[in-house]
Design an enzyme around this catalytic site. Structure first.
Site: not given
Length: 336
Positions: A174, A272, A302
């Site tokens: 991320s 995501d 995600h």
């Protein structure tokens, strides 16, 4: 509005993960709670997921100098040989600098402990994870500079950590994936070069897109990544969130990616909102001959990398990343 019904499409394991998440931390993705409460929820929610997994020969906390003072790091030594290298002050083992995710606002050395142990175990390399200063207390580009500073220090002084400073890589999930690639570009452009960064392992990162199909269609309470949530994170990350689109270490696509790029393993999640960032980066790598492996993991959202205790895709992503990494560094298979 006009969003895909993600919860109806995720796979059964991902659905079970979300149910477990609700038991552990409740509304951990609720940005309306404020960043201080979110940090507490994030740490509480990740604690169970970080339990178990491979044991290290040695795990050591330390510090390296940085542009804003000492930067805490944690080093994972998967084998006795790697630990012996540290004890002897010999940089014989390749190193991976890991930047944790959390939207630049959440996370610490403990929240990603299991991920780092698995990565060290599967690569056979020393993983050095960076406790960079979080936003909003520290603003862009502080985190980029700190992650780059750790790699730069290991390049010159890696033997003290048992790390070969000529064989380094970045990894991150991320926001951490963003920081790994941003730090590579910062090293290349401003700190004398990034040739020692041999590989980047990038899990569902944001790389600079301000709008995309995936952002329009995906994101909700299950991941805390609606457009409004994302702007909340960026608002804490930067003094001027709108200006990030013009900043080369925020909008990474402003950089020249036709040259001097490390090999990239790029993992995306099917559901995501940041999926298109990964697709864009992979297309650029493919166009200009940068070694790349791009995978979209089906049925997951995600942050799926955290869930190796219950989710096959999380374990597969780490396994595939480790295989790509060892291939790119010419390390061959690990001893069985």
């Amino acid at each position: 509005m006009n969003k895909i019904d993600v919860l109806a499409k995720i796979n059964p394991q991902m659905r079970a993960v979300l149910a477990r998440e609700d038991e552990l931390a409740g509304d951990a993705n609720d940005t309306s709670a404020g960043f201080e409460r979110m940090r507490e929820n994030y740490v509480a929610g990740r604690a169970w997921w970080a339990e178990g997994g491979p044991a290290m020969a040695e795990k050591a906390d330390g510090e390296v100098p940085g542009p804003h003072g000492a930067i805490p790091v944690r080093c994972y030594y998967p084998t006795e040989a790697a630990a012996a290298g540290r004890a002897a002050g010999e940089g014989a083992t390749p190193g991976i600098v890991y930047a944790h995710g959390g939207g630049f606002v959440l996370g610490n050395l403990d929240t990603h402990d299991r991920i780092c142990r698995i990565l060290a175990d599967k690569t056979g390399s020393v993983v050095v994870t960076v406790d960079y200063r979080l936003s909003p207390e520290a603003k862009y580009p502080s985190a980029v500079r700190e992650v780059a500073a750790v790699a730069s220090y290991l390049h010159g002084q890696g033997a003290a950590f048992g790390v070969d400073g000529e064989r380094l890589a970045f990894a991150g999930d991320s926001g951490g994936a963003h920081l790994g690639l941003a730090a590579t570009l910062h090293l290349r452009e401003e700190l004398g070069g990034s040739g020692f960064v041999r590989c980047c392992l990038l899990f569902y990162g944001w790389f600079g897109l301000a709008d995309s199909s995936s952002m329009r269609l995906l994101g909700g309470p299950w991941d805390g990544l609606t457009e409004e949530d994302w702007q909340w994170y960026l608002g804490l990350y930067a003094e001027d969130a709108a200006a990030l689109a013009r900043e080369p270490y925020a909008n990474l696509f402003l950089n020249n990616m036709t040259r001097d790029m490390p090999a990239c393993y790029i993992a995306a999640a099917e559901f995501d909102p940041l999926r298109d960032d990964s697709a864009t980066l992979a297309a650029i790598c493919e166009q200009y001959g940068t070694p790349v492996r791009y995978e979209v993991f089906k049925g997951v959202i995600h942050a799926f990398l955290h869930y190796t205790r219950m989710l096959d895709e999380a374990n597969d992503a780490l396994e595939h990343a480790a295989t790509f990494y060892r291939q790119q560094l010419g390390l061959g298979p690990l001893p069985s």
